[in-house]
Design a protein around this motif. Structure first.
Motif, PDB file in Angstrom:
ATOM      1  N   LEU A   6      74.274  32.414 -53.407  1.00 43.70           N
ATOM      2  CA  LEU A   6      73.102  32.676 -53.604  1.00 43.70           C
ATOM      3  C   LEU A   6      72.691  34.008 -54.057  1.00 43.70           C
ATOM      4  O   LEU A   6      71.893  34.108 -54.788  1.00 43.70           O
ATOM      5  N   MET A   7      73.101  35.050 -53.177  1.00 46.26           N
ATOM      6  CA  MET A   7      73.045  36.429 -53.482  1.00 46.26           C
ATOM      7  C   MET A   7      73.365  36.744 -55.278  1.00 46.26           C
ATOM      8  O   MET A   7      72.552  37.306 -55.933  1.00 46.26           O
ATOM      9  N   ILE A 148      68.605  24.312 -53.293  1.00 48.21           N
ATOM     10  CA  ILE A 148      68.416  25.733 -52.723  1.00 48.21           C
ATOM     11  C   ILE A 148      68.572  26.854 -54.026  1.00 48.21           C
ATOM     12  O   ILE A 148      67.971  27.694 -54.151  1.00 48.21           O
ATOM     13  N   GLU A 149      69.664  26.696 -54.688  1.00 49.10           N
ATOM     14  CA  GLU A 149      70.190  27.543 -55.626  1.00 49.10           C
ATOM     15  C   GLU A 149      69.084  27.554 -56.846  1.00 49.10           C
ATOM     16  O   GLU A 149      68.696  28.757 -57.318  1.00 49.10           O
ATOM     17  N   SER A 150      68.503  26.307 -57.077  1.00 44.44           N
ATOM     18  CA  SER A 150      67.463  26.351 -58.106  1.00 44.44           C
ATOM     19  C   SER A 150      66.158  27.080 -57.545  1.00 44.44           C
ATOM     20  O   SER A 150      65.605  27.949 -58.383  1.00 44.44           O
ATOM     21  N   VAL A 151      65.781  27.040 -56.170  1.00 47.51           N
ATOM     22  CA  VAL A 151      64.568  27.720 -55.822  1.00 47.51           C
ATOM     23  C   VAL A 151      65.035  29.222 -55.726  1.00 47.51           C
ATOM     24  O   VAL A 151      64.117  30.132 -56.314  1.00 47.51           O
ATOM     25  N   VAL A 152      65.912  29.707 -55.427  1.00 50.69           N
ATOM     26  CA  VAL A 152      66.426  31.088 -55.294  1.00 50.69           C
ATOM     27  C   VAL A 152      66.678  31.587 -56.747  1.00 50.69           C
ATOM     28  O   VAL A 152      66.016  32.644 -57.001  1.00 50.69           O
ATOM     29  N   LEU A 155      62.891  31.989 -57.954  1.00 54.45           N
ATOM     30  CA  LEU A 155      62.308  33.111 -57.411  1.00 54.45           C
ATOM     31  C   LEU A 155      62.877  34.532 -58.140  1.00 54.45           C
ATOM     32  O   LEU A 155      62.029  35.390 -58.284  1.00 54.45           O
ATOM     33  N   ALA A 156      64.134  34.710 -58.132  1.00 50.94           N
ATOM     34  CA  ALA A 156      64.970  35.939 -58.541  1.00 50.94           C
ATOM     35  C   ALA A 156      64.441  36.063 -60.000  1.00 50.94           C
ATOM     36  O   ALA A 156      64.093  37.217 -60.369  1.00 50.94           O
ATOM     37  N   ALA A 157      64.447  35.025 -60.869  1.00 52.23           N
ATOM     38  CA  ALA A 157      64.017  35.211 -62.312  1.00 52.23           C
ATOM     39  C   ALA A 157      62.663  35.615 -62.382  1.00 52.23           C
ATOM     40  O   ALA A 157      62.244  36.452 -63.206  1.00 52.23           O
ATOM     41  N   GLY A 158      61.856  35.185 -61.545  1.00 47.25           N
ATOM     42  CA  GLY A 158      60.331  35.687 -61.375  1.00 47.25           C
ATOM     43  C   GLY A 158      60.255  37.349 -61.000  1.00 47.25           C
ATOM     44  O   GLY A 158      59.315  38.053 -61.785  1.00 47.25           O
TER      45      GLY A 158
END
Lengths: 211, 199, 200
Positions: A6-7, A148-152, A155-158
């Motif tokens: 995820l990181m 989970i990966e999609s949500v992360v 979020l990170a792209a935002g």
């Protein structure tokens, strides 16, 4: 292991594949709303929020309504012989979901927190046509991310988009005071600045993220 | 309230019409899209398994999903395998069809998809003037698939200038794909032994 | 006379990219070569013409309150059509344009023309408007693609045009090159306008 993966996705989306500087997503608001720091922060917050939410919702829609997987709802509850392949409706479904989501978020914020609404409200309608949101949703599917990966990733792209927006707004506020050739004033110099920042971000591509 | 219902219904009718139209288009284009993919896979297989008779390449499947391909000779002995390797490059996932012989040496490879940086990472597919195959991938031929590395990592493969990440990704993806292949083969009841150099 | 005006305004006077700064994402993303620029331009033009015509046809039947969602559905339908057709008939181009094919749906030029023009004008004029705007968009993409491809790769449409001794300026086909190119091209157009104003 899970956390590490995820990181990698998060850091990759913020720095290496920054939506603005490397993927060219969300350029219109990037140029349009980066004149002042205040509005950049507001727009950024709205994008982070909607993008995370949209990543979650579109992933669920794709997995349970469109994709020909055993989990497909039509397959499970309508006694079909095999899972239907509705993936061709992806674009149309995603954009409608995002548009309704933005509308819904706007209504909720207006009810729950009028003060937040007054600061974020004007940016929300602009988000529907922000290609970064739809782009994140489609990338999640193309890269075969889990939920989970999609949500992360969303979020990170935002966060990466917000970072780019705030950096740019900081520079543009100062550019107001600089002497720029008349022909380059306004949008042209903003693009040239973005080019220089994209060069700086190219440096992040040397990061070795546990691969 | 009645207004909202009416508007909602109008929108729904339009959406259903659009979806129906698209379904019609999709049913027409799908066979073509599938055929294109099929053709691409077959073309890649002829590169990954050079001089192989396409008839004697078998896909080993798990349901619909192809786990790997095997090439059999006239006595239905497996003489080579092909698998799809995936590795994260600079800006995309690089997919490669790789062929190995039973001793685990690479006999051929072809990049299936990548959207690396034009002019840099895309050179993994570059064919130099007057040549017929990509120079970068040629370096992999005859090397053990389980033990590949670019020069920067102490191996023998010369990276593409300015695209070490793409070069490294390709090498690592072949290793990863090969390890997976060994596991797949070992899990098969037929238990065809593959002399592994990647343990 | 006015028909010609509606058609030609997209070329320069209201060029969607250079004058209105719309549709910038695909403009920057796919212009690393002329071929990609041309492919994207034509795909967007097709969607633009179809959506303009259809929206103009149904404009009187669509309730005002839901016109934007309806426009989006119409546009998304045509985009998917292009997406499917491209995947079936031009797989290589489809691959190199990648995610930007489905993203035509959020190209602000298309929704912008639907809202500003096709929703208010008749079919003929909407068709001309779409054609002209699409042409302007395609021309802009080709111009940027040509600059970047020649400088960054020494080629045009894939054919080498500069002598082998020319060392390509790689940065031009990398992401920063896209920003720099459009910045300077916009600056150049501003300079032309400023000079025209000064003469007057």
């Amino acid at each position: 292991m899970e956390f590490k993966a995820l990181m990698i996705i998060a850091l990759g989306a913020i720095f290496i594949n920054n939506f603005v500087f490397s993927r060219f997503l969300g350029i219109c608001p990037y140029i349009g709303v980066s004149r002042q720091l205040d509005s950049a922060v507001g727009m950024g917050a709205a994008v982070v929020f909607v993008m995370t939410l949209a990543s979650a919702v579109t992933w669920l829609i794709y997995e349970y309504l469109l994709a020909p997987s055993p989990a497909n709802i039509f397959f499970r509850f309508f006694a079909l012989t095999e899972p239907p392949d509705l993936t061709f409706l992806r674009t149309i479904a995603f954009i409608l979901v995002i548009a309704s989501l933005v509308q819904f978020v706007e209504m909720v914020i207006q009810k729950v927190s009028p003060s937040l609404y007054s600061s974020l409200g004007i940016y929300l309608p602009l988000i529907t046509t922000n290609c970064a949101i739809l782009g994140a949703a489609i990338l999640n599917i193309d890269e075969q991310y889990t939920f989970i990966e999609s949500v992360v990733h969303g979020l990170a792209a935002g966060v990466g988009f917000t970072l780019a927006l705030i950096l740019m707004a900081g520079i543009r506020e100062r550019l107001e005071l600089a002497e720029i050739p008349r022909s380059l004033q306004g949008i042209p110099i903003a693009f040239i600045m973005a080019g220089l920042m994209a060069m700086a971000f190219l440096g992040f591509s040397g990061l070795k993220l546990g691969m | 309230m009645k207004d909202i219902v009416k508007l909602g219904l109008t929108l729904m009718v339009i959406t259903v019409l659009a979806a129906a139209g698209l379904a019609a288009v999709y049913s027409v284009t799908k066979p073509r899209i599938d055929a294109q993919r099929q053709m691409e896979t077959e073309r890649a297989l002829t590169v990954a398994l050079p001089q192989a008779d396409p008839e004697s390449i078998q896909a080993v499947k798990d349901g619909e999903e192809v786990r790997y391909y095997q090439l059999v000779d006239d006595d239905s002995q497996v003489v080579a395998y092909a698998f799809v390797a995936r590795g994260t490059g600079y800006s995309s996932v690089i997919e490669t069809m790789v062929g190995v012989d039973t001793s685990g040496r690479v006999i051929g490879m072809k990049v299936l998809s990548q959207t690396e940086t034009p002019g840099l990472g895309t050179k993994v597919e570059e064919i130099r003037y007057g040549e017929t195959d990509p120079w970068f991938q040629r370096q992999f031929i005859d090397k053990p698939a389980g033990d590949l590395a670019v020069k920067a990592d102490g191996g023998e493969i010369v990276s593409i200038t300015g695209a070490t990440i793409s070069s490294r990704a390709l090498a690592n993806s072949v290793i990863g794909g090969y390890k997976k292949l060994i596991k797949e083969i070992q899990s098969d009841s037929s238990g065809l032994a593959l002399k592994s150099e990647a343990q | 006379m006015s028909a010609w005006k509606e058609f030609s305004k997209g070329f320069y006077k209201q060029n969607p990219v250079f004058k209105q700064a719309l549709g910038l994402c695909p403009t920057l993303a796919v212009t690393s070569s002329v071929e990609n620029g041309l492919g994207m331009g034509l795909a967007a033009t097709f969607v633009l013409i179809c959506s303009n015509v259809l929206i103009s046809l149904i404009r009187k039947g669509v309730p005002n309150k839901i016109r934007i969602p309806v426009y989006i559905v119409v546009i998304a339908t045509f985009v998917t059509l292009v997406d499917l057709a491209m995947a079936g008939f031009m797989p290589d181009l489809h691959k190199s344009l990648g995610i930007f094919v489905p993203l035509i749906v959020v190209n602000c030029i298309i929704l912008g023309r639907a809202e500003a023009f096709a929703g208010k004008n008749n079919v003929g004029l909407s068709l001309l408007d779409g054609l002209g705007m699409g042409f302007g968009f395609t021309a802009a993409l080709c111009l940027l693609g040509a600059i970047r491809e020649v400088m960054g790769n020494g080629s045009l449409m894939g054919f080498p045009v500069l002598s082998a001794s020319f060392e390509p300026v790689l940065i031009m086909i990398l992401p920063p090159g896209a920003f720099l190119t459009i910045g300077f091209v916009l600056g150049f157009f501003n300079w032309l306008e400023n000079r025209k104003d000064a003469k007057r």
